[in-house]
Enzyme design. Structure first.
Site, short mmCIF file in Angstrom:
data_model
loop_
_atom_site.label_atom_id
_atom_site.label_comp_id
_atom_site.label_asym_id
_atom_site.label_seq_id
_atom_site.Cartn_x
_atom_site.Cartn_y
_atom_site.Cartn_z
N HIS A 293 18.56 -8.16 -25.71
CA HIS A 293 18.22 -8.02 -24.43
C HIS A 293 19.08 -7.39 -23.45
O HIS A 293 20.41 -7.69 -23.67
CB HIS A 293 17.38 -9.18 -23.98
CG HIS A 293 16.70 -9.37 -22.54
ND1 HIS A 293 17.39 -9.38 -21.64
CD2 HIS A 293 15.53 -9.69 -22.61
CE1 HIS A 293 16.41 -9.45 -20.65
NE2 HIS A 293 15.38 -9.60 -21.20
N ASP B 223 22.67 -15.60 -27.39
CA ASP B 223 21.49 -15.77 -26.41
C ASP B 223 20.21 -16.41 -27.08
O ASP B 223 19.93 -15.87 -28.11
CB ASP B 223 21.19 -14.17 -26.26
CG ASP B 223 20.03 -13.95 -25.49
OD1 ASP B 223 19.21 -14.98 -25.03
OD2 ASP B 223 19.76 -12.74 -25.14
N GLN C 61 15.12 -16.69 -26.48
CA GLN C 61 13.89 -16.79 -27.27
C GLN C 61 13.91 -17.70 -28.56
O GLN C 61 12.88 -18.06 -29.23
CB GLN C 61 13.70 -15.31 -27.87
CG GLN C 61 13.31 -14.49 -26.83
CD GLN C 61 12.18 -14.66 -26.19
OE1 GLN C 61 11.18 -15.33 -26.29
NE2 GLN C 61 11.88 -14.01 -24.89
N LYS D 216 11.17 -20.33 -19.86
CA LYS D 216 10.73 -19.94 -21.16
C LYS D 216 10.21 -21.09 -21.94
O LYS D 216 9.86 -20.90 -23.12
CB LYS D 216 11.44 -18.96 -21.97
CG LYS D 216 11.62 -17.53 -21.22
CD LYS D 216 12.65 -16.65 -22.30
CE LYS D 216 13.19 -15.47 -21.36
NZ LYS D 216 12.38 -14.45 -21.16
N CYS E 72 13.12 -4.90 -21.69
CA CYS E 72 14.42 -5.00 -21.36
C CYS E 72 15.35 -4.75 -22.96
O CYS E 72 16.38 -5.43 -22.96
CB CYS E 72 14.92 -6.33 -20.99
SG CYS E 72 14.08 -6.78 -19.23
#
Ligand SMILES: Cc1ncc(COP(=O)(O)O)c(C=O)c1O
Ligand SMILES: Cc1ncc(COP(=O)(O)O)c(C=O)c1O
Lengths: 412, 148, 412, 148
Positions: A127, A205, A208, A231, A370
């Site tokens: 991303h 990261d 997600q 999220k 993104c």
């Protein structure tokens, strides 16, 4: 004991007020949770309750109201700590979002530790929020920015990893745990091991990953890990950065100001202890408290059950979409995929697909997500993307398929 | 937390007439620290007996709220004549003022607890520094600041 | 037409749910609004309504829900623009708080534009958030950090301003509009004029000004101005940075990642237009929307009426406190003072004062108020501070006085 | 916004068979730009008549959604034969596709409006560049990116 029973998405859905309304007369089929999730009543009530009964700034007040606010805020930190199994709440910094967490590391670790000749490694899967900060810090410090390539199915070319070995010059490996465009589940353990072999730090990261499957920073052994509250059923405006305390201690602060100092004078300023050193100014107090409620909510259902539910829906959706003529699916096979599906329809731009789906009450994302470097690799400017969460239902997939057929008819 | 209970005679007395107040010079161990939330500051100096491990004398100096000053004063009475290793292991709930509040059923709130533990914190820093042992994590940072 | 009638604080108070509860059997006398204000029902309802009916991420979605979220977010920006009379919404950046806004300027303008020999000027009156970032950016760039001294009454020594004139080496003048410790209303126009004469940019900390009196960035002519939502009836987690578009355009971004790019590739990344260039990652969407509702609320009552109400209360409080023996008042005379009063009681530490007041349901702040350089100047480690807002009542001042007398009795 | 209304025959026809598609070479003015939200990209090239100000020919190239492509195609038909200054002053609501949607009572939503205005944007950039006049603020940034 974690609950591993199958979750009942229909029951869960009743917790989310937004699904009570119709969108242009149609039920809302929200297939865009990867960009941000909806919020259950439990979280909204925690937010309201805090503002109505315990609101005050934190960290400084003597009076009972301030003590209550403080306790609620630090309890939220403890929940976040347990959620990712950090060793200490000192390793949990509340940020605005994943992006700020990653930038914090890029500025506060990267600017001080990188120099010409050093290498910063990300991947084509990243991303922009786990790509541009590294590119920028490399540019500023004269370090080199490199990326691990991905296969045409959107999996990292792990065979090429050794190409990036460079005798101690590799300093940062920044990798996503799950791709937001393709759902690829990345074997981050391998990259973390590689980073540490090379003497680099590993930055994960988890934007997600954390909302959908158990993340354990101690088991992973990563140095930093970032995710966003919005999220994972939490409010907007709050995120979490985990950092190993040894590193956080060595680092200079990122933002400076109220709440993060020990002593200030014109000549010299010294910093507060962890994690306050990294929380300048009034934090997102109520948001952190509500994120704590979101963590409770998710853990009450069980991360395994959530992942299993999404897996089932993804299998169903891949099957149904796979039958449609003129539809291209991107990404890895089901076994290595989270609940995210990117696709394109021949001759129809994703924006138009999303627009026509919207008329059916189906919300999908259209664009580059993104992920421009990845889109470039896939040879497309954009895709349509459907993504699932604990409240997603098979009939939403059916409505997606109906909508796609309608788009194909309009553009026939 | 009831204020009457907190500002009881014993605590006010220690605040107004602190025991073992001042600085020992020379001293065998010393440390200083502050509560960054309010700027309270304490300096501790102490001397060991001939065995090199019994606390023979101690003095606290500094300024701050009634709770931090009284807690340091009460603590100073408690530790004289005890072994360094034993004192370095005193738990948060075992300092006289904190224990007294717990016993009375109205324990200190977290913010006031920081005031009450400042004295124990700087004392631990002093003992660990002189023994060359690392400070336990929960006290981290208490000694980072110069005393004025 | 702005309403200039006197406000009815009792009526206003009914809008704030937190005042419905008793604190240990006593009504809540919240005299700590300078650190953060309470929230009216109207703001909490806007927050809830947004989450229940329009929640989605912003800036990217094609579907109707996303368009609604987007419109609400950009409408909030427009409200913030009008609130400070900026020329364009492109000049309004949503941040987490004042502190982040000031750090943004320090990093994105300061790091690029400062060098050895340059001078950065703040004042002894500054909150740490408008002090430490400048000190830090000076340290990093080799520039010199200087401060305008204050008088013993907490007013800037404007006569000494010319001492800081330095033939073009003065680059930044960072000044608060209102002191958070002493309530001093600073003649910022004079400092802005001086900054511009010297070729410096003028950065205004409006954290204590914007919630209480009309701020007009065009009339002021400042280059940057920052404030926080949480101090003005808005939620935590959102603030505003105004920046002159000419400067914002020249600047490189601060945080990088999703939402602030134009195009990303491994070789090169380019930035989105203003204000998005400065809003990396998912913004505090719901918080910004609720801040918009707070602005509506404040403007519905009228900033003049709020300032007048606070002035009246301050006059009353200064009178009542002035009568008490053993009480020292700090700060300027009433005419040049906002609704903030710092004081000390002989022989009683502010922490103990606040603790005893709390038992009366009276919330005041005790400490250095993130103003250590100022405390140093005043020769104290800490003060007690009472601060007022639109919902403050004269009987709260009476309870403050009663509580102070009680503290004096306890410590007699 | 009704989809049937949006994806009406006229728009689909312009999308599938764009008018004035391609690049003029040589050209008197050109510019490119993109909608960063979706990566849609357009390049415009144009030629003036002998008076140096009447648009004699124009071509759009690029890729994107039906709305951006059809809007550019419809715009190209509209501007041929008109004076540069006049075209540079066309308002957002006056491009054929946008005007048509407003007239039909279902105006474009802000996000789709960006798609629809990409063509007008790059055309304005081209005209202002060739006239040496500054681009009005609301179009700022549209020309910052290289065309691929
Ligand atoms: C004058 C002043 N500046 C800056 C700040 C920092 O505001 P925040 O904590 O919202 O960033 C405050 C509030 O504490 C303040 O009073
Ligand atoms: C993989 C990944 N990383 C980072 C981000 C950025 O998250 P945020 O916008 O909350 O900072 C996202 C979300 O868009 C994401 O999916």
């Amino acid at each position: 004991m974690k609950q591993t029973a199958k979750l009942d998405a229909r029951l869960i859905r009743a917790d989310f007020p937004i699904f009570e309304q119709l969108e242009e007369g149609k039920p809302l089929s929200f297939l865009d949770s990867a960009v941000s999730s909806q919020k259950p009543r439990q979280v909204l009530e925690a937010l309201e309750d805090f503002y109505e009964h315990s609101y005050s700034n934190v960290g400084r007040g003597v009076y009972a109201l301030a003590e209550r606010a403080d306790a609620a805020y630090e309890q939220a930190r403890e929940k976040a700590r347990a959620f990712v199994n950090a060793g200490s709440p000192r390793e949990i910094v509340f940020t605005r979002n994943t992006t700020e967490g990653l930038n914090l590391v890029a500025y506060a670790w990267g600017l001080e530790n990188l120099g010409p000749g050093d290498i910063v490694l990300a991947s084509e899967l990243e991303h922009h929020s786990n790509f541009v900060p590294w590119q920028e810090v490399a540019r500023r410090t004269g370090a080199e920015f490199k990326v691990v390539p991905v296969t045409s199915e959107g999996e990292l070319e792990l065979g090429e990893l050794e190409l990036f070995a460079s005798g101690g010059r590799l300093r940062i490996v920044a990798i996503t745990a799950v791709s937001n465009s393709l759902g690829t589940i990345v074997p981050v353990e391998k990259l973390i091991a590689f980073a540490h072999e090379q003497g680099a730090i590993a930055v994960i990261d988890a934007a997600q990953a954390a909302p959908h499957r158990k993340v354990d920073v101690q088991a992973l052994g990563c140095d930093f890990l970032a995710f966003s509250g919005h999220k994972m059923c939490g409010p907007s405006g709050v995120g979490v950065l985990y950092g190993r305390s040894e590193l956080l201690e060595q680092m200079s602060p990122f933002l400076t100001g109220g709440g993060m100092i020990r002593r200030v004078s014109v000549e010299k300023t010294t910093w507060a202890e962890l994690p306050h050193k990294f929380e300048a100014g009034t934090p997102p107090v109520a948001e952190a408290v509500a994120l704590g409620a979101a963590i409770d909510y998710l853990e009450g259902i069980g991360l395994e059950a959530i992942a299993a539910h999404e897996h089932e829906l993804t299998a169903y959706a891949l099957g149904r979409l796979g039958e449609l003529p003129g539809l291209t699916l991107y990404g890895p096979p089901l076994e290595r995929r989270a609940g995210i599906i990117s696709f394109n329809l021949e001759g129809i731009h994703p924006h138009d697909v999303a627009q026509i789906l919207d008329a059916e009450g189906v919300c999908v994302r259209a664009g580059h997500h993104c992920n421009q470097p990845l889109m470039h690799k896939l040879g497309v400017a954009a895709t349509s993307r459907a993504s699932f969460y604990l409240y997603s239902l098979p009939e939403e997939v059916d409505r997606l398929v109906t909508g796609i057929k309608r788009a194909q008819k309009v553009f026939a | 937390m009831s204020v009457d209970n907190l500002y009881r005679e014993l605590i006010l007395d220690h605040y107004k007439s602190p025991r073992h107040h001042g600085r020992l010079d020379p001293a065998d161990a010393e440390a200083d620290g502050q509560n960054p939330l309010c700027g309270d500051e304490l300096l501790v100096t102490l001397r060991f007996g001939a065995d090199g491990e019994t606390i023979e004398d101690i003095a606290f100096d500094g300024h701050g709220c009634a709770i931090s000053q009284a807690a340091a004063s009460m603590l100073s009475e408690e530790v004289i004549g005890r072994k360094a290793a034993e004192v370095a292991a005193i738990g948060k709930d075992d300092t006289p003022l904190v224990a007294m509040m717990i016993e009375s059923g109205t324990p200190l709130t977290p913010i006031r607890l920081k005031c009450a533990l400042l004295g124990l914190g700087v004392l631990k820093v002093a003992l660990h520094k002189s023994a060359g042992t690392p400070l336990p994590e929960e006290w981290a940072g208490i000694d980072e600041v110069e005393f004025e």
